[in-house]
Design a protein around this motif. Structure first.
Motif, PDB file in Angstrom:
ATOM      1  N   GLU A   1     -15.838   1.738   6.232  1.00  0.00           N
ATOM      2  CA  GLU A   1     -16.400   2.360   5.026  1.00  0.00           C
ATOM      3  C   GLU A   1     -17.092   1.308   4.172  1.00  0.00           C
ATOM      4  O   GLU A   1     -18.176   1.538   3.654  1.00  0.00           O
ATOM      5  CB  GLU A   1     -15.297   3.051   4.207  1.00  0.00           C
ATOM      6  N   PHE A   2     -16.465   0.148   4.053  1.00  0.00           N
ATOM      7  CA  PHE A   2     -17.085  -0.937   3.287  1.00  0.00           C
ATOM      8  C   PHE A   2     -18.434  -1.310   3.891  1.00  0.00           C
ATOM      9  O   PHE A   2     -19.406  -1.542   3.185  1.00  0.00           O
ATOM     10  CB  PHE A   2     -16.164  -2.161   3.265  1.00  0.00           C
TER      11      PHE A   2
ATOM     12  N   LYS B   1      -7.018   1.420   2.908  1.00  0.00           N
ATOM     13  CA  LYS B   1      -8.470   1.268   3.040  1.00  0.00           C
ATOM     14  C   LYS B   1      -9.047   0.484   1.863  1.00  0.00           C
ATOM     15  O   LYS B   1      -9.925  -0.363   2.040  1.00  0.00           O
ATOM     16  CB  LYS B   1      -9.134   2.645   3.087  1.00  0.00           C
ATOM     17  N   ASP B   2      -8.550   0.788   0.647  1.00  0.00           N
ATOM     18  CA  ASP B   2      -9.056   0.096  -0.545  1.00  0.00           C
ATOM     19  C   ASP B   2      -8.799  -1.409  -0.458  1.00  0.00           C
ATOM     20  O   ASP B   2      -9.638  -2.217  -0.854  1.00  0.00           O
ATOM     21  CB  ASP B   2      -8.378   0.656  -1.809  1.00  0.00           C
ATOM     22  N   ILE B   3      -7.642  -1.772   0.070  1.00  0.00           N
ATOM     23  CA  ILE B   3      -7.311  -3.192   0.204  1.00  0.00           C
ATOM     24  C   ILE B   3      -8.265  -3.841   1.208  1.00  0.00           C
ATOM     25  O   ILE B   3      -8.802  -4.924   0.984  1.00  0.00           O
ATOM     26  CB  ILE B   3      -5.835  -3.368   0.626  1.00  0.00           C
TER      27      ILE B   3
ATOM     28  N   THR C   1      -5.533   1.169  12.571  1.00  0.00           N
ATOM     29  CA  THR C   1      -6.819   1.864  12.640  1.00  0.00           C
ATOM     30  C   THR C   1      -7.254   2.338  11.252  1.00  0.00           C
ATOM     31  O   THR C   1      -8.442   2.329  10.932  1.00  0.00           O
ATOM     32  CB  THR C   1      -6.749   3.026  13.657  1.00  0.00           C
ATOM     33  N   VAL C   2      -6.280   2.700  10.408  1.00  0.00           N
ATOM     34  CA  VAL C   2      -6.621   3.085   9.029  1.00  0.00           C
ATOM     35  C   VAL C   2      -7.275   1.907   8.309  1.00  0.00           C
ATOM     36  O   VAL C   2      -8.298   2.055   7.638  1.00  0.00           O
ATOM     37  CB  VAL C   2      -5.357   3.543   8.265  1.00  0.00           C
TER      38      VAL C   2
ATOM     39  N   SER D   1       0.835  -1.192   0.000  1.00  0.00           N
ATOM     40  CA  SER D   1       0.000   0.000   0.000  1.00  0.00           C
ATOM     41  C   SER D   1       0.872   1.245   0.000  1.00  0.00           C
ATOM     42  O   SER D   1       1.773   1.383   0.815  1.00  0.00           O
ATOM     43  CB  SER D   1      -0.910   0.006   1.227  1.00  0.00           C
ATOM     44  N   GLY D   2       0.572   2.175  -0.898  1.00  0.00           N
ATOM     45  CA  GLY D   2       1.364   3.393  -1.002  1.00  0.00           C
ATOM     46  C   GLY D   2       0.740   4.570  -0.273  1.00  0.00           C
ATOM     47  O   GLY D   2       1.324   5.645  -0.215  1.00  0.00           O
ATOM     48  N   SER D   3      -0.458   4.380   0.277  1.00  0.00           N
ATOM     49  CA  SER D   3      -1.118   5.503   0.944  1.00  0.00           C
ATOM     50  C   SER D   3      -2.188   4.981   1.898  1.00  0.00           C
ATOM     51  O   SER D   3      -2.575   3.814   1.839  1.00  0.00           O
ATOM     52  CB  SER D   3      -1.786   6.409  -0.086  1.00  0.00           C
TER      53      SER D   3
END
Lengths: 371, 363
Positions: B265-266, B225-227, B257-258, B218-220
């Protein structure tokens, strides 16, 4: 008759069991059956989760509160308890106990938000009379509050900016979107190896260190809201500490030396407070505020108090903070103070059926209706 | 419903019928190199709605689109270098390549993450009618949710309700198809490509989300979160049938926590996810695609025994519709074995480029 009501209040929102008796803003007794002593046996690392402890502590704490004041349950006019936010199984213990007591005594029941407790904790006053009468006949003089007030709740569990328009009228202006301020310091302390929670130790060590030695990032300067974020500081601290450790190792030293630890503590604490003050400035520039109140565990920190008092003076505002360390911690006295205001407004729950319906609310934000 | 059998002599007529049917907003069943597919004009909202009621409960599973070539694909998705490489190597073929959507398809086609899967089928009849139609057509297998992949029209009809059958306007029947698996789905929107579903053809060097062990970079914070969201979507069925534990490990400040915020969100939790350290656990109710449940977010750093977990009511919450995220999972993983709930273990660490590495184990 102009009689001040006696309120029996409970708080079991997290680790500590607390029972208090209050009259208006006057604290008659504030018992905290702290498990801190218990924790120390485990090196402060593995405290017993609170549920069982609450069950064991709540009745003895009540008896102790009555004994210290010389009052009896017959002298109690209303029963108040924290219903949220907090740890659900812990809240359950206090709630059930208080509900049963209110039903048994046939007294009004008052459901209180824990954060509202911290918000109003600066109002709490010491009991000055030597002997507590069974019934208080006179109302003590209360200084008039100039609303709106900006309430800061800064603790290990919360970091909230709340606009207090009046008692019972709250707007959550900003809050942490990740860790609480106190928690951030606790965790940085943990990285340095100061045990957990390390907040109080950090405050002491910070006095011996250089707050400008390491510059922590100032988070969320771009965002226009009043929210806080401490996770970036945590990451910064982790990388900083591993860098310092590595450098020390290259020089043949083992770990961090004392002065480095002091400097880290001072810098981290300064970084955390700078972030709070930065957002506070934003609020003061935009909102019409008359007083600043500080509550919560970190309200015990003298450096933070000094910063806020100075800021309030600059703006010609009144600054208030709790009169004792105990009132900064999770405690029932502040719940009693809120309950006294609610009782004045008639926000009470009466009758066994209505009382039975009250449920714990682990995620109850201040300013929201009780579900 | 009209059924057309394809033979040597009627190809042109069949293609013409398909194009007309799609233009009228109709639902067609058509063969591909994998299974029979259900197709509608992916830009026609009424037609897509019809397809969605045919497919029944999607609960966030996106559709994808079929196009005849890369140039039509580019009108609907942003192709990055990774995607272009996959197009060049694998398309036309049994692959669905996911890219950032340009949001030009009807609602319900792209994923809730704003991505869109594109297929170029290695099946001449499809390429011909897609070229003639000139717009993307939904590419989803013709079976309803939870039913087996259909390789013949008889297979398919056996498992359809009367209502579903009544929604079909045109069937292109070429008899029994070879039993090829559904397409391999590769998501190219993350730093490293990930196979969200594995078909018959393997893309070398691509991590597979279905594997027991899979690594992500993950770069950010957004990507972390997307993962999390993609892993949760993959486990959505388990969440409903058994509940799911997500065990997180990694140093302070590494993004546990991120990751949890991505999960929230999902799940469409409305509240802000904040650290549970002080409280041990925070609870959040969620409603996702009309499925109600609860997210529990634990920090068990201070928990050192099974007894303490009991006092946190931990064992009572391990049930369907509950997602239980646990930070410092290794601290308690020893006390949590042989449970009926699903388990996703995620170890986060930071590499020397400042990126986060996520090592995922699924049980």
């Amino acid at each position: 008759m102009n009689e001040v009501k006696t309120i029996l209040a409970f708080d079991t929102s997290c680790d500590d069991t607390s029972v208090s008796l209050v009259r208006g803003e006057t604290i008659l007794v504030n018992v905290i059956a702290s498990q801190v002593e218990l924790h120390k046996k485990f090196g402060g690392v593995f405290p017993t989760v609170a549920k069982q402890a609450h069950l064991e502590n709540i009745e003895p704490s009540l008896l102790l509160a009555l004994k210290r004041t010389g009052l009896t349950l017959e002298d109690v006019d209303a029963v108040a308890v924290t219903v949220g936010p907090g740890l659900a199984p812990s809240l359950e213990i206090g709630l059930t106990f208080a509900k049963n007591l209110a039903k048994k005594l046939k007294k009004p029941f008052i459901a209180v938000n824990h954060i509202e407790g911290h918000l109003l904790s600066p109002l709490a006053k010491r009991q000055t009379r030597k002997i507590i009468e069974a019934k208080a006949s006179k109302k003590t003089h209360q200084k008039k509050v100039k609303f709106p007030v900006l309430g800061l709740v800064i603790s290990g569990g919360h970091s909230d900016f709340v606009l207090i328009k009046n008692f019972g009228e709250y707007v959550r202006l900003g809050f942490t979107i990740d860790d609480a301020a106190g928690e951030c310091l606790d965790k940085i302390g943990r990285m340095i190896g100061l045990g957990y929670p390390a907040g109080p130790v950090i405050e002491e060590f910070a006095k011996l260190g250089d707050a400008k030695k390491y510059e922590f990032p100032l988070p969320m300067t771009e965002s226009r809201d009043y929210n806080l974020s401490f996770s970036g500081m945590k990451t910064f601290a982790r990388n900083l500490i591993s860098k310092i450790e590595q450098e020390a190792q290259e020089q043949g030293k083992i770990g961090l030396d004392k002065q480095t630890i002091y400097d880290l503590c001072a810098s981290a604490q300064y970084g955390v407070f700078r972030h709070i003050m930065h957002k506070l400035d934003k609020i003061l520039a935009k909102e019409n505020i008359k007083e600043i109140w500080l509550g919560g565990g970190v309200a015990a920190n003298q450096t933070l108090r000094k910063l806020l008092r100075f800021k309030a003076n600059q703006h010609g505002l009144v600054f208030k903070a709790p009169y004792s360390k105990k009132l900064c911690a999770d405690n029932a006295a502040m719940i009693g103070v809120v309950a006294a205001k609610k009782l004045e407004r008639g926000e009470v729950i009466i009758g066994p059926r209505a009382i039975a319906k009250v449920d714990r609310q682990p995620r109850w934000h201040v300013g929201e209706e009780l579900k | 419903m009209k059924i057309l059998k394809v033979n040597e002599n009627n190809r042109a007529k069949v293609i013409d019928e398909i194009v007309q049917s799609l233009s009228r907003g109709e639902l067609i069943i058509f063969p591909t190199e994998t299974t029979y597919g259900a197709g509608v004009d992916a830009t026609n909202q009424a037609a897509v709605n019809k397809l969605l009621s045919y497919k029944t409960r999607r609960e966030g599973k996106p559709l994808s689109i079929a196009v005849p070539d890369i140039s039509l694909a580019e009108q609907y998705v942003e192709l990055n270098d990774t995607a272009r490489k996959f197009y060049a190597t694998f398309l036309p073929g049994p692959f669905t390549i996911i890219s950032e959507s340009k949001h030009k398809t009807a609602q319900g086609v792209e994923s809730e993450f704003g991505t869109l899967g594109v297929r170029i089928p290695a099946y001449q009849l499809d390429l011909d009618f897609l070229k003639a139609f000139g717009k993307p057509v939904t590419a989803t297998s013709a079976n309803a949710a939870g039913k087996p992949s259909p390789y013949s029209i008889e297979d398919l009809f056996k498992n359809l309700s009367d209502k579903q059958k009544s929604l079909i306007d045109l069937v292109i029947d070429v008899g029994e198809l070879p039993k090829n698996k559904p397409s391999t789905i590769i998501d190219t929107t993350l730093s490293a490509p990930v196979a969200l579903r594995q078909g018959d053809v393997v893309a070398d060097g691509v991590a597979r989300i279905e594997d027991q062990e899979v690594d992500f970079i993950s770069g950010s914070e957004q990507e972390t979160k997307d993962i999390a969201k993609r892993l949760l979507l993959k486990n959505w069925k388990r969440i409903k049938t058994t509940g799911l534990i997500v065990g997180l490990d990694g140093e302070l400040g590494v993004g546990k926590t991120v990751f949890t915020k991505g999960i929230a969100e999902f799940l469409q939790v409305k509240d802000t996810i904040t650290s549970p350290t002080y409280n041990y656990v925070n609870e959040y109710d969620f409603v996702r695609h009309e499925v109600e449940g609860r997210l529990y977010h634990f920090d068990v750093w201070k928990v050192g025994s099974k007894e303490e977990l009991v006092r946190l009511d931990f064992y009572q919450i391990l049930k369907p519709h509950h997602v239980i995220v646990i930070e410092w999972w290794q601290q308690i993983s020893g006390f949590v074995s042989d449970l009926e709930v699903g388990l996703l273990e995620v170890r986060l660490s930071e590499n020397d480029k400042g990126q986060r590495e996520l090592r995922v184990r699924q049980k």
